[in-house]
Design a protein around this motif. Structure first.
Motif, short mmCIF file in Angstrom:
data_model
loop_
_atom_site.label_atom_id
_atom_site.label_comp_id
_atom_site.label_asym_id
_atom_site.label_seq_id
_atom_site.Cartn_x
_atom_site.Cartn_y
_atom_site.Cartn_z
N GLY A 14 0.89 -1.26 0.11
CA GLY A 14 -0.12 0.08 -0.06
C GLY A 14 1.01 1.13 -0.03
N THR A 15 0.12 2.26 -0.13
CA THR A 15 0.86 3.59 -0.06
C THR A 15 0.57 4.24 1.39
OG1 THR A 15 -0.64 4.61 -1.23
CG2 THR A 15 1.07 3.78 -2.47
N THR A 16 1.31 5.08 1.91
CA THR A 16 1.03 6.02 3.04
C THR A 16 1.50 7.25 2.81
OG1 THR A 16 3.34 5.13 3.92
CG2 THR A 16 1.18 3.78 4.54
N ALA A 17 0.86 8.17 3.53
CA ALA A 17 1.29 9.67 3.34
C ALA A 17 2.09 9.84 4.71
CB ALA A 17 -0.03 10.41 3.26
N GLU A 18 3.05 10.70 4.49
CA GLU A 18 3.96 10.88 5.63
C GLU A 18 3.27 11.95 6.76
OE1 GLU A 18 7.43 12.48 3.85
OE2 GLU A 18 8.48 10.64 4.61
N ASN A 19 3.76 12.04 7.91
CA ASN A 19 3.19 12.85 9.00
C ASN A 19 4.44 13.15 9.75
OD1 ASN A 19 3.32 12.20 11.78
ND2 ASN A 19 1.37 12.24 11.74
N SER A 199 6.70 -13.46 10.12
CA SER A 199 5.93 -12.46 9.87
C SER A 199 5.41 -11.76 10.91
CB SER A 199 4.75 -12.69 8.70
OG SER A 199 3.82 -13.47 9.37
N ALA A 200 5.07 -12.37 12.17
CA ALA A 200 4.66 -11.85 13.49
C ALA A 200 5.83 -11.12 14.03
CB ALA A 200 4.06 -12.62 14.10
N THR A 201 7.08 -11.71 14.14
CA THR A 201 8.14 -11.31 15.15
C THR A 201 8.98 -10.03 14.12
OG1 THR A 201 9.45 -13.00 14.31
CG2 THR A 201 8.16 -13.24 16.15
N THR A 202 8.97 -10.28 12.71
CA THR A 202 9.52 -9.18 12.11
C THR A 202 9.00 -7.93 12.45
OG1 THR A 202 10.50 -10.67 10.47
CG2 THR A 202 10.54 -8.72 9.80
N PRO A 203 9.63 -6.94 12.84
CA PRO A 203 9.04 -5.59 13.14
C PRO A 203 8.25 -4.75 12.07
CG PRO A 203 11.02 -5.65 14.21
CD PRO A 203 11.17 -6.72 13.22
N LEU A 204 7.14 -4.12 11.98
CA LEU A 204 6.75 -3.29 10.93
C LEU A 204 7.03 -1.92 11.24
CD1 LEU A 204 4.52 -3.21 8.93
CD2 LEU A 204 2.84 -2.53 10.65
N ILE A 205 7.71 -1.32 10.21
CA ILE A 205 8.27 -0.06 10.45
C ILE A 205 7.81 0.94 9.14
CG2 ILE A 205 10.42 -0.82 11.05
CD1 ILE A 205 11.71 -0.30 8.36
N HIS A 206 7.57 2.23 9.41
CA HIS A 206 7.47 3.05 8.18
C HIS A 206 8.57 3.95 7.95
CE1 HIS A 206 5.23 6.75 7.00
NE2 HIS A 206 4.48 5.92 6.29
N HIS A 207 8.78 3.94 6.31
CA HIS A 207 9.94 4.37 5.95
C HIS A 207 9.59 4.96 4.50
CE1 HIS A 207 13.97 4.25 3.54
NE2 HIS A 207 14.13 5.12 4.44
N ASN A 208 10.02 6.13 4.11
CA ASN A 208 9.93 6.57 2.84
C ASN A 208 8.40 6.69 2.41
OD1 ASN A 208 11.04 7.53 0.40
ND2 ASN A 208 11.12 5.85 -0.60
N GLY A 209 7.55 7.02 3.25
CA GLY A 209 6.19 7.28 3.16
C GLY A 209 5.29 5.69 2.82
N ALA A 210 5.69 4.76 3.36
CA ALA A 210 5.13 3.49 3.21
C ALA A 210 5.65 2.40 4.49
CB ALA A 210 5.70 2.75 1.90
N PHE A 211 4.62 1.59 4.40
CA PHE A 211 4.99 0.46 5.45
C PHE A 211 6.09 -0.41 5.07
CE2 PHE A 211 0.47 1.25 7.10
CZ PHE A 211 0.75 1.87 8.13
#
Length: 220
Positions: A14-19, A199-211
């Motif tokens: 997906g795409t994410t807009a930065e904050n 997939s549960a233990t690998t951390p989710l991050i936000h970078h360059n406007g996306a997950f």
């Protein structure tokens, strides 16, 4: 920070807009908070002028290069939002903090709350992060959550969670700084029934406007 960039990052579709400093912004109403990411960049851009100054634009572009952990923060109501501004503050006493955009729909409930829950997310929890990053009339419509004894909603399937009692609410610019003292927690190794799932233990991050997902580097 809201942008119109829709570039993606490995580990997300997906795409994410930065904050600005750590909240994922809610897309359809361009709601954002420090440490929060928005999903709908077109809608998020419709109210961008309130953060359209040169300094804001420069900060927005600079922070695209900063990878931050993604969490879901919940309070009684129920209410909640996706945030990447969560951080530890102190070990003695055990304090944590996050930043809250004063204009998002969850803000009134968060500012009233005496306790909040923070959910640590793995790569498999991207759907949960997106649900709480978008504006929705009822983010809690789906099953899978329960109420903690201190009030905040809990998602037991998260990679880990903690509950804290609010010790400070301070307005800073267009956000609120919320600090809380640890009251209860379930560390990642003990909290998730799927803790052996990568997939549960690998951390989710936000970078360059996306997950995206974080991966460990090989030892030197």
């Amino acid at each position: 920070m809201n942008t119109t960039d829709t570039s993606s990052t490995t580990g997300t579709t997906g795409t994410t807009a930065e904050n600005t400093t750590g909240t994922t912004a809610e897309s359809t109403t361009a709601e954002s908070t420090t440490g929060t990411t928005a999903e709908n960049t077109t809608a998020a851009n419709t109210t961008a002028p309130r953060r359209s100054g040169a300094a804001a634009a420069l900060l927005r572009r600079t922070l695209r290069g900063h990878a931050s952990g993604v969490t879901v923060i919940t309070v009684p109501g129920p209410a909640g939002f996706t945030a990447s501004s969560f951080t530890s503050v102190s070990l003695e006493p055990a304090l944590v903090s996050f930043c809250l955009d004063a204009e998002i729909s969850a803000a009134p409930a968060v500012l009233r709350a005496e306790h909040f829950a923070v959910h640590l997310l793995g790569a498999r929890h991207t759907g949960l992060a997106r649900t709480f990053a978008r504006w929705s009339p009822d983010r809690f419509a789906a099953p899978g959550w329960t109420a903690h004894r201190l009030g905040p909603p809990l998602f037991p399937s998260a990679a880990g969670w903690l509950v804290a009692g609010v010790t400070l609410r301070q307005r800073i610019g267009d956000h609120w700084l919320i600090v809380g003292e640890l009251a209860d927690a379930a560390p990642p190794a003990a909290s998730s029934p799927d803790r052996h799932d990568a997939s549960a233990t690998t951390p989710l991050i936000h970078h360059n406007g996306a997950f995206a997902s974080a991966a460990p580097l090989p030892p030197e």
